[in-house]
Design an enzyme around this catalytic site. Structure first.
Site, PDB file in Angstrom:
ATOM      1  N   ASP A   1       0.130  36.990  20.590  1.00  0.00           N
ATOM      2  CA  ASP A   1      -0.796  36.367  19.643  1.00  0.00           C
ATOM      3  C   ASP A   1      -1.171  37.445  18.634  1.00  0.00           C
ATOM      4  O   ASP A   1      -0.933  38.640  18.862  1.00  0.00           O
ATOM      5  CB  ASP A   1      -2.047  35.867  20.386  1.00  0.00           C
ATOM      6  CG  ASP A   1      -3.089  35.279  19.432  1.00  0.00           C
ATOM      7  OD1 ASP A   1      -2.702  34.573  18.488  1.00  0.00           O
ATOM      8  OD2 ASP A   1      -4.292  35.543  19.611  1.00  0.00           O
ATOM      9  N   SER A   2      -1.810  37.027  17.558  1.00  0.00           N
ATOM     10  CA  SER A   2      -2.289  38.003  16.584  1.00  0.00           C
ATOM     11  C   SER A   2      -3.407  38.865  17.175  1.00  0.00           C
ATOM     12  O   SER A   2      -3.687  39.935  16.654  1.00  0.00           O
ATOM     13  CB  SER A   2      -2.802  37.265  15.350  1.00  0.00           C
ATOM     14  OG  SER A   2      -3.791  36.323  15.740  1.00  0.00           O
TER      15      SER A   2
ATOM     16  N   CYS B   1       0.089  31.649  19.506  1.00  0.00           N
ATOM     17  CA  CYS B   1      -0.637  31.732  18.245  1.00  0.00           C
ATOM     18  C   CYS B   1      -0.143  30.569  17.391  1.00  0.00           C
ATOM     19  O   CYS B   1       1.075  30.427  17.183  1.00  0.00           O
ATOM     20  CB  CYS B   1      -0.313  33.067  17.566  1.00  0.00           C
ATOM     21  SG  CYS B   1      -0.994  33.235  15.909  1.00  0.00           S
TER      22      CYS B   1
ATOM     23  N   GLU C   1     -14.732  35.432  17.538  1.00  0.00           N
ATOM     24  CA  GLU C   1     -14.609  36.861  17.892  1.00  0.00           C
ATOM     25  C   GLU C   1     -15.993  37.505  18.029  1.00  0.00           C
ATOM     26  O   GLU C   1     -16.197  38.386  18.844  1.00  0.00           O
ATOM     27  CB  GLU C   1     -13.816  37.596  16.819  1.00  0.00           C
ATOM     28  CG  GLU C   1     -12.402  37.122  16.711  1.00  0.00           C
ATOM     29  CD  GLU C   1     -11.380  38.194  16.990  1.00  0.00           C
ATOM     30  OE1 GLU C   1     -11.671  39.370  16.792  1.00  0.00           O
ATOM     31  OE2 GLU C   1     -10.272  37.823  17.410  1.00  0.00           O
TER      32      GLU C   1
ATOM     33  N   CYS D   1      -5.875  26.133  16.700  1.00  0.00           N
ATOM     34  CA  CYS D   1      -5.977  27.591  16.597  1.00  0.00           C
ATOM     35  C   CYS D   1      -6.472  28.085  17.955  1.00  0.00           C
ATOM     36  O   CYS D   1      -7.356  27.466  18.554  1.00  0.00           O
ATOM     37  CB  CYS D   1      -6.975  27.965  15.503  1.00  0.00           C
ATOM     38  SG  CYS D   1      -7.361  29.733  15.481  1.00  0.00           S
TER      39      CYS D   1
ATOM     40  N   HIS E   1      -8.348  30.377  18.794  1.00  0.00           N
ATOM     41  CA  HIS E   1      -9.748  30.782  18.879  1.00  0.00           C
ATOM     42  C   HIS E   1     -10.705  29.598  19.052  1.00  0.00           C
ATOM     43  O   HIS E   1     -11.822  29.759  19.512  1.00  0.00           O
ATOM     44  CB  HIS E   1     -10.166  31.532  17.613  1.00  0.00           C
ATOM     45  CG  HIS E   1      -9.748  32.957  17.570  1.00  0.00           C
ATOM     46  ND1 HIS E   1      -8.432  33.344  17.601  1.00  0.00           N
ATOM     47  CD2 HIS E   1     -10.472  34.096  17.508  1.00  0.00           C
ATOM     48  CE1 HIS E   1      -8.374  34.660  17.543  1.00  0.00           C
ATOM     49  NE2 HIS E   1      -9.600  35.141  17.493  1.00  0.00           N
TER      50      HIS E   1
HETATM   51  N1  DGL Z   1      -4.287  33.202  16.762  1.00  0.00           N
HETATM   52  C1  DGL Z   1      -4.411  32.590  15.467  1.00  0.00           C
HETATM   53  C2  DGL Z   1      -3.965  31.125  15.549  1.00  0.00           C
HETATM   54  O1  DGL Z   1      -3.902  30.527  16.605  1.00  0.00           O
HETATM   55  C3  DGL Z   1      -5.809  32.683  14.932  1.00  0.00           C
HETATM   56  C4  DGL Z   1      -6.238  34.062  14.521  1.00  0.00           C
HETATM   57  C5  DGL Z   1      -5.510  34.578  13.308  1.00  0.00           C
HETATM   58  O2  DGL Z   1      -5.722  34.071  12.197  1.00  0.00           O
HETATM   59  O3  DGL Z   1      -4.731  35.502  13.479  1.00  0.00           O
HETATM   60  O4  DGL Z   1      -3.660  30.559  14.527  1.00  0.00           O
END
Ligand code: DGL
Length: 292
Positions: A20-21, A83, A163, A205, A207
């Site tokens: 993931d990011s 992600c 976050e 997403c 998050h």
């Molecule tokens: N993990 C990213 C997603 O699911 C969200 C966070 C980001 O923008 O990197 O799209």
């Protein structure tokens, strides 16, 4: 005395790679661990370059290939793109690059979950800017039902709020209302239900599940809220069984799989913020910093 027959060494299946990011994908890892408790996982959070959601598709593809290369070098037997933004833009490139490796993203399973949950097939999707702009959810939902009505909205602030731990209370509820009102309308908010508004909301997403409470409070009560963590984990389990790479069967049932945690920056922050997403305490010492 006869020598005891040699015991075969327990088969150690290669780990499942997840990236993931940042820490959001830990919600997907949590679901994977619930469904595949005996598997080992290597999780990579590209924290040095977070967020992906505001970057161009070109850049996200480049980053995703680098994340995948780091995990492939650790001998993974399957790659989960935990992600939404990376899944939206990079799945094809990843599959072309690693044709022998099962690569599973979160968008198709999320779309499937939405179609199954929605009675009216009016579906709203909230995600990062990158995911919404690419139209990947819309396309995935329309592949399953061309007649479904899809409305999409980028809710970029939700990433920072999750976050920061602002996941409950006045501020998060006000932001959720501000974002979601255009999708569900004032009238629907007042009535609690309204003909014509979506009956299903996809948290597109990783998050956003952390903000379930304020999101729930900002939509009419009849709306189903779905995310892709559980359905992605089920898809991984099915896919691995399908290619004969299911979880190691001769490992003791009592043995819980191991998690290796990698990040590209900030072990302490990764552990502190990530523990909320994984749902269990994490120690900074358990996070290895890697360079991609
Ligand atoms: N993990 C990213 C997603 O699911 C969200 C966070 C980001 O923008 O990197 O799209």
């Amino acid at each position: 005395m006869q020598a005891a027959p040699m015991q075969a060494a327990p088969m150690q299946a290669a780990p499942i790679g997840v990236f993931d990011s940042g820490v959001g994908g830990l919600t997907v890892l949590r679901a994977l661990r619930a469904q595949l408790p005996h598997d080992d996982f290597v999780y990579l959070g590209d924290t040095a370059r977070l967020p992906y959601g505001t970057k161009s598709a070109y850049t996200v593809v480049r980053y995703s290939l680098q994340c995948a290369a780091a995990l492939v070098a650790r001998g993974i037997r399957c790659l989960v793109v935990a992600c939404n933004t990376a899944s939206a833009s990079s799945l094809q490139a990843l599959r072309e690059h690693y044709p022998a490796l099962p690569v599973i993203g979160v968008i198709e399973p999320g779309a499937q979950a939405a179609i199954e949950a929605s009675a009216s097939q009016r579906i709203a999707v909230i995600a990062t800017e990158g995911t919404i702009q690419g139209g990947a959810y819309e396309a995935a939902i329309h592949r399953l039902n061309p007649d479904a009505q899809v409305s999409s909205l980028a809710c970029s602030l939700f990433v920072a709020m999750a976050e920061e731990g602002w996941t409950q209370g006045e501020i998060s509820e006000a932001v959720a209302r501000r974002y979601l009102q255009p999708l569900f309308g004032d009238e629907a908010m007042r009535q609690g239900a309204c003909y014509g508004v979506p009956d299903t909301l996809v948290l597109g997403c990783t998050h956003f599940p952390a903000l379930l409470e304020p999101i729930r409070a900002a939509v009419p009560p009849h709306v189903h809220i779905v995310d892709s963590a559980g359905t992605t984990a089920a898809a991984v389990r099915r896919q691995l069984a399908g290619v004969g790479a299911a979880s190691p069967i001769n490992r003791s049932l009592a043995a819980r799989g191991r998690i290796t945690l990698l990040a590209t920056d900030g072990a302490e922050r990764f552990a502190r913020v990530g523990s909320r997403f994984l749902g269990e305490p994490l120690a900074a010492e358990a996070v290895q910093i890697v360079d991609l």
